[in-house]
Design a protein around this motif. Structure first.
Motif, short mmCIF file in Angstrom:
data_model
loop_
_atom_site.label_atom_id
_atom_site.label_comp_id
_atom_site.label_asym_id
_atom_site.label_seq_id
_atom_site.Cartn_x
_atom_site.Cartn_y
_atom_site.Cartn_z
N LEU A 116 0.86 -1.18 0.00
CA LEU A 116 0.00 0.00 0.00
C LEU A 116 0.89 1.22 0.00
CD1 LEU A 116 -2.59 -1.10 2.72
CD2 LEU A 116 -2.79 -1.33 0.24
N THR A 117 0.43 2.27 -0.67
CA THR A 117 1.20 3.51 -0.71
C THR A 117 0.42 4.61 0.00
OG1 THR A 117 0.27 4.00 -2.91
CG2 THR A 117 2.39 2.91 -2.86
N ARG A 118 1.17 5.47 0.68
CA ARG A 118 0.52 6.59 1.38
C ARG A 118 -0.17 7.50 0.37
NH1 ARG A 118 2.72 7.91 6.95
NH2 ARG A 118 4.08 6.14 7.37
N ASP A 119 -1.40 7.87 0.72
CA ASP A 119 -2.20 8.68 -0.17
C ASP A 119 -3.23 9.42 0.68
OD1 ASP A 119 -3.96 9.74 -2.05
OD2 ASP A 119 -4.22 7.87 -3.14
N ASP A 120 -3.13 10.76 0.72
CA ASP A 120 -4.05 11.56 1.53
C ASP A 120 -5.51 11.36 1.14
OD1 ASP A 120 -1.97 12.57 3.04
OD2 ASP A 120 -1.72 14.35 1.77
N GLU A 121 -5.75 10.92 -0.09
CA GLU A 121 -7.12 10.67 -0.57
C GLU A 121 -7.45 9.19 -0.57
OE1 GLU A 121 -9.09 13.30 -1.24
OE2 GLU A 121 -7.38 14.52 -0.64
N GLY A 122 -6.56 8.36 -0.08
CA GLY A 122 -6.75 6.91 -0.12
C GLY A 122 -7.89 6.43 0.74
N ILE A 124 -8.09 3.50 2.32
CA ILE A 124 -7.67 2.53 3.35
C ILE A 124 -6.98 3.28 4.48
CG2 ILE A 124 -6.28 0.47 3.79
CD1 ILE A 124 -6.47 0.01 0.67
N VAL A 125 -7.45 3.08 5.71
CA VAL A 125 -6.86 3.75 6.87
C VAL A 125 -6.22 2.70 7.77
CG1 VAL A 125 -7.27 5.22 8.86
CG2 VAL A 125 -8.57 5.59 6.75
N ILE A 126 -4.93 2.88 8.03
CA ILE A 126 -4.18 1.98 8.90
C ILE A 126 -3.37 2.83 9.87
CG2 ILE A 126 -2.41 0.17 9.02
CD1 ILE A 126 -3.18 -0.48 6.08
N ARG A 127 -3.59 2.60 11.17
CA ARG A 127 -2.89 3.35 12.22
C ARG A 127 -2.97 4.87 11.99
NH1 ARG A 127 0.89 -0.99 11.13
NH2 ARG A 127 2.07 0.45 9.86
N GLY A 128 -4.15 5.34 11.57
CA GLY A 128 -4.37 6.76 11.37
C GLY A 128 -3.83 7.33 10.07
N GLN A 129 -3.18 6.52 9.24
CA GLN A 129 -2.64 6.98 7.95
C GLN A 129 -3.52 6.48 6.82
OE1 GLN A 129 0.25 8.80 7.31
NE2 GLN A 129 0.40 9.10 9.53
N LYS A 130 -3.68 7.30 5.78
CA LYS A 130 -4.47 6.91 4.62
C LYS A 130 -3.55 6.31 3.54
CE LYS A 130 -8.49 9.84 4.98
NZ LYS A 130 -9.44 10.60 4.18
N TYR A 131 -4.03 5.23 2.94
CA TYR A 131 -3.28 4.51 1.92
C TYR A 131 -4.19 4.20 0.73
CZ TYR A 131 0.32 3.51 5.43
OH TYR A 131 1.30 3.62 6.38
N SER A 132 -3.55 3.96 -0.39
CA SER A 132 -4.25 3.42 -1.56
C SER A 132 -3.50 2.17 -2.01
CB SER A 132 -4.35 4.46 -2.68
OG SER A 132 -3.06 4.79 -3.16
N PHE A 133 -4.09 1.49 -2.95
CA PHE A 133 -3.55 0.21 -3.40
C PHE A 133 -2.24 0.37 -4.15
CE2 PHE A 133 -3.84 -3.76 -6.01
CZ PHE A 133 -3.67 -4.64 -4.95
N GLY A 134 -1.98 1.50 -4.73
CA GLY A 134 -0.72 1.71 -5.44
C GLY A 134 -0.75 1.12 -6.83
N ASP A 135 0.43 0.93 -7.38
CA ASP A 135 0.56 0.42 -8.75
C ASP A 135 0.65 -1.10 -8.74
OD1 ASP A 135 0.58 2.97 -9.84
OD2 ASP A 135 2.74 3.17 -9.55
N HIS A 136 -0.50 -1.75 -8.83
CA HIS A 136 -0.56 -3.20 -8.88
C HIS A 136 -1.44 -3.59 -10.04
CE1 HIS A 136 1.34 -3.52 -4.96
NE2 HIS A 136 0.56 -2.54 -4.59
N VAL A 137 -1.25 -4.83 -10.49
CA VAL A 137 -1.99 -5.33 -11.64
C VAL A 137 -3.20 -6.12 -11.15
CG1 VAL A 137 -1.88 -6.86 -13.64
CG2 VAL A 137 0.08 -5.45 -13.05
N LEU A 138 -4.34 -5.83 -11.74
CA LEU A 138 -5.55 -6.58 -11.49
C LEU A 138 -6.03 -7.10 -12.83
CD1 LEU A 138 -7.82 -7.48 -9.57
CD2 LEU A 138 -8.96 -5.32 -10.05
#
Length: 152
Positions: A116-122, A124-138
């Motif tokens: 997961l990559t830090r992203d203020d608009e993400g 996903i919230v973990i330990r008070g930080q916002k994350y997004s999925f990042g550059d992954h292949v689906l």
């Protein structure tokens, strides 16, 4: 997933030397387990989880004299994979067909890390930080062909 795409690309790039057509091979996932990651951050982001799954390769009607080339390519590919130290060796089954042809199926367990990559608009919230999925292949199917008949 990254490893699935890598194996598909290996067979695709070597299809001429293996003498296999595009519609005679398939690479797919059979089953998997989601495992906790290290929860450490590095250059890739936060290692949040690992997806451990059975990867399968099927090749139909391959010329038997190309088997050695296939085994060398698969051995090189498997030994170059990361995250394989505690996983079993691949299983390879061949079925001899008539006329110097064979079907090949290889299955092996692989592990793809999920970062997961830090992203203020993400979302996903973990330990008070916002994350997004990042550059992954689906992988999403773009088309499906179904053949068959309906019995009255």
């Amino acid at each position: 997933m990254k490893t699935l795409n890598s194996l598909n690309e290996l067979i695709y790039q070597n299809r001429k030397v293996l003498n296999v057509s595009l519609n005679s091979f398939d690479v797919f996932m059979e089953s998997g387990k989601l495992e906790a990651g290290s929860n450490k951050e590095d250059d890739n982001g936060l290692h949040y989880a690992d997806y451990r799954y059975q990867l399968a390769l099927q090749i139909e009607n391959m010329h038997a004299d190309r088997g050695g080339i296939l085994l060398v390519l698969l051995h090189q590919w498997v030994t170059a994979l990361e995250y394989r130290s505690d996983l079993d060796a691949p299983d390879i089954v061949t079925t001899a067909l008539s006329g110097q042809k064979l079907d090949v199926e290889m299955t092996l367990e692989v592990r793809d890390p999920i970062y997961l990559t830090r992203d203020d608009e993400g979302p996903i919230v973990i330990r008070g930080q916002k994350y997004s999925f990042g550059d992954h292949v689906l992988n999403v199917a773009e088309s499906v062909t179904v053949t068959g008949s309906i019995k009255p």
